[in-house]
Design a protein around this motif. Sequence first.
Motif, PDB file in Angstrom:
ATOM      1  N   SER A   2      -1.814 -12.116   2.249  1.00 45.29           N
ATOM      2  CA  SER A   2      -0.457 -11.577   2.360  1.00 45.29           C
ATOM      3  C   SER A   2      -0.181 -10.549   1.265  1.00 45.29           C
ATOM      4  CB  SER A   2       0.574 -12.700   2.295  1.00 45.29           C
ATOM      5  OG  SER A   2       0.513 -13.329   1.037  1.00 45.29           O
ATOM      6  N   GLU A   3      -0.820 -10.694   0.092  1.00 43.99           N
ATOM      7  CA  GLU A   3      -0.634  -9.689  -0.954  1.00 43.99           C
ATOM      8  C   GLU A   3      -1.184  -8.341  -0.516  1.00 43.99           C
ATOM      9  OE1 GLU A   3      -2.402 -12.530  -1.648  1.00 43.99           O
ATOM     10  OE2 GLU A   3      -0.879 -13.713  -2.680  1.00 43.99           O
ATOM     11  N   GLY A   4      -2.282  -8.367   0.203  1.00 43.37           N
ATOM     12  CA  GLY A   4      -2.861  -7.126   0.714  1.00 43.37           C
ATOM     13  C   GLY A   4      -1.931  -6.424   1.682  1.00 43.37           C
ATOM     14  N   TRP A   5      -1.267  -7.187   2.554  1.00 43.63           N
ATOM     15  CA  TRP A   5      -0.325  -6.585   3.505  1.00 43.63           C
ATOM     16  C   TRP A   5       0.901  -6.029   2.788  1.00 43.63           C
ATOM     17  CZ3 TRP A   5      -1.671  -4.942   7.963  1.00 43.63           C
ATOM     18  CH2 TRP A   5      -2.675  -5.578   8.672  1.00 43.63           C
ATOM     19  N   ILE A   6       1.331  -6.691   1.736  1.00 40.60           N
ATOM     20  CA  ILE A   6       2.480  -6.187   0.975  1.00 40.60           C
ATOM     21  C   ILE A   6       2.129  -4.866   0.298  1.00 40.60           C
ATOM     22  CG2 ILE A   6       3.939  -6.641  -1.034  1.00 40.60           C
ATOM     23  CD1 ILE A   6       3.801  -9.620  -0.259  1.00 40.60           C
ATOM     24  N   ILE A   7       0.962  -4.795  -0.303  1.00 39.59           N
ATOM     25  CA  ILE A   7       0.522  -3.555  -0.958  1.00 39.59           C
ATOM     26  C   ILE A   7       0.332  -2.447   0.075  1.00 39.59           C
ATOM     27  CG2 ILE A   7      -1.354  -2.501  -2.265  1.00 39.59           C
ATOM     28  CD1 ILE A   7      -1.676  -5.214  -3.675  1.00 39.59           C
ATOM     29  N   PHE A   8      -0.222  -2.783   1.224  1.00 38.46           N
ATOM     30  CA  PHE A   8      -0.405  -1.793   2.290  1.00 38.46           C
ATOM     31  C   PHE A   8       0.950  -1.267   2.778  1.00 38.46           C
ATOM     32  CE2 PHE A   8      -0.824  -0.839   6.860  1.00 38.46           C
ATOM     33  CZ  PHE A   8      -1.711   0.224   6.767  1.00 38.46           C
ATOM     34  N   GLY A   9       1.916  -2.160   2.934  1.00 40.08           N
ATOM     35  CA  GLY A   9       3.248  -1.741   3.369  1.00 40.08           C
ATOM     36  C   GLY A   9       3.922  -0.842   2.358  1.00 40.08           C
ATOM     37  N   ILE A  10       3.776  -1.152   1.085  1.00 37.77           N
ATOM     38  CA  ILE A  10       4.356  -0.301   0.044  1.00 37.77           C
ATOM     39  C   ILE A  10       3.706   1.079   0.060  1.00 37.77           C
ATOM     40  CG2 ILE A  10       4.554  -0.020  -2.455  1.00 37.77           C
ATOM     41  CD1 ILE A  10       4.931  -3.067  -2.617  1.00 37.77           C
ATOM     42  N   CYS A  11       2.402   1.135   0.262  1.00 38.01           N
ATOM     43  CA  CYS A  11       1.709   2.430   0.325  1.00 38.01           C
ATOM     44  C   CYS A  11       2.184   3.253   1.519  1.00 38.01           C
ATOM     45  CB  CYS A  11       0.200   2.219   0.397  1.00 38.01           C
ATOM     46  SG  CYS A  11      -0.506   1.599  -1.137  1.00 38.01           S
ATOM     47  N   VAL A  12       2.348   2.604   2.671  1.00 35.40           N
ATOM     48  CA  VAL A  12       2.804   3.318   3.870  1.00 35.40           C
ATOM     49  C   VAL A  12       4.224   3.845   3.658  1.00 35.40           C
ATOM     50  CG1 VAL A  12       3.438   3.004   6.294  1.00 35.40           C
ATOM     51  CG2 VAL A  12       1.270   2.121   5.452  1.00 35.40           C
ATOM     52  N   ILE A  13       5.097   3.024   3.092  1.00 34.88           N
ATOM     53  CA  ILE A  13       6.472   3.465   2.840  1.00 34.88           C
ATOM     54  C   ILE A  13       6.489   4.627   1.850  1.00 34.88           C
ATOM     55  CG2 ILE A  13       8.646   2.751   1.774  1.00 34.88           C
ATOM     56  CD1 ILE A  13       8.150  -0.021   3.020  1.00 34.88           C
ATOM     57  N   PHE A  14       5.650   4.579   0.834  1.00 25.55           N
ATOM     58  CA  PHE A  14       5.590   5.661  -0.149  1.00 25.55           C
ATOM     59  C   PHE A  14       5.124   6.963   0.492  1.00 25.55           C
ATOM     60  CE2 PHE A  14       3.287   8.072  -3.409  1.00 25.55           C
ATOM     61  CZ  PHE A  14       4.309   8.229  -4.342  1.00 25.55           C
ATOM     62  N   VAL A  15       4.086   6.887   1.329  1.00 26.99           N
ATOM     63  CA  VAL A  15       3.559   8.102   1.970  1.00 26.99           C
ATOM     64  C   VAL A  15       4.578   8.679   2.943  1.00 26.99           C
ATOM     65  CG1 VAL A  15       1.775   8.937   3.555  1.00 26.99           C
ATOM     66  CG2 VAL A  15       1.152   7.498   1.621  1.00 26.99           C
ATOM     67  N   LEU A  16       5.221   7.830   3.733  1.00 25.62           N
ATOM     68  CA  LEU A  16       6.217   8.331   4.676  1.00 25.62           C
ATOM     69  C   LEU A  16       7.428   8.914   3.943  1.00 25.62           C
ATOM     70  CD1 LEU A  16       6.174   5.616   7.470  1.00 25.62           C
ATOM     71  CD2 LEU A  16       5.260   7.941   7.549  1.00 25.62           C
ATOM     72  N   GLY A  17       7.835   8.289   2.867  1.00 27.89           N
ATOM     73  CA  GLY A  17       8.955   8.819   2.098  1.00 27.89           C
ATOM     74  C   GLY A  17       8.649  10.167   1.479  1.00 27.89           C
ATOM     75  N   ALA A  18       7.412  10.383   1.100  1.00 26.70           N
ATOM     76  CA  ALA A  18       7.037  11.678   0.528  1.00 26.70           C
ATOM     77  C   ALA A  18       6.860  12.741   1.604  1.00 26.70           C
ATOM     78  CB  ALA A  18       5.748  11.536  -0.275  1.00 26.70           C
ATOM     79  N   ALA A  19       6.469  12.348   2.814  1.00 28.70           N
ATOM     80  CA  ALA A  19       6.188  13.321   3.871  1.00 28.70           C
ATOM     81  C   ALA A  19       7.433  13.731   4.650  1.00 28.70           C
ATOM     82  CB  ALA A  19       5.143  12.755   4.831  1.00 28.70           C
TER      83      ALA A  19
END
Length: 45
Positions: A2-19
């Motif tokens: 579950s920690e991996g999914w949380i980190i993956f979700g944070i990365c996706v949100i960061f990339v979408l927020g920047a794009a």
Amino acid sequence: MSEGWIIFGICVIFVLGAALPLISKRDETPLPPAKETLRDWRSDK
């Protein structure tokens, strides 16, 4: 796992927020023409 999914979700949100700002401002005004930066000083007389 579950920690991996949380980190993956944070990365996706960061990339979408920047794009999103780059995508939304793409169709407003065209870029100005590039300045002439190099000048042939030999032909100036």
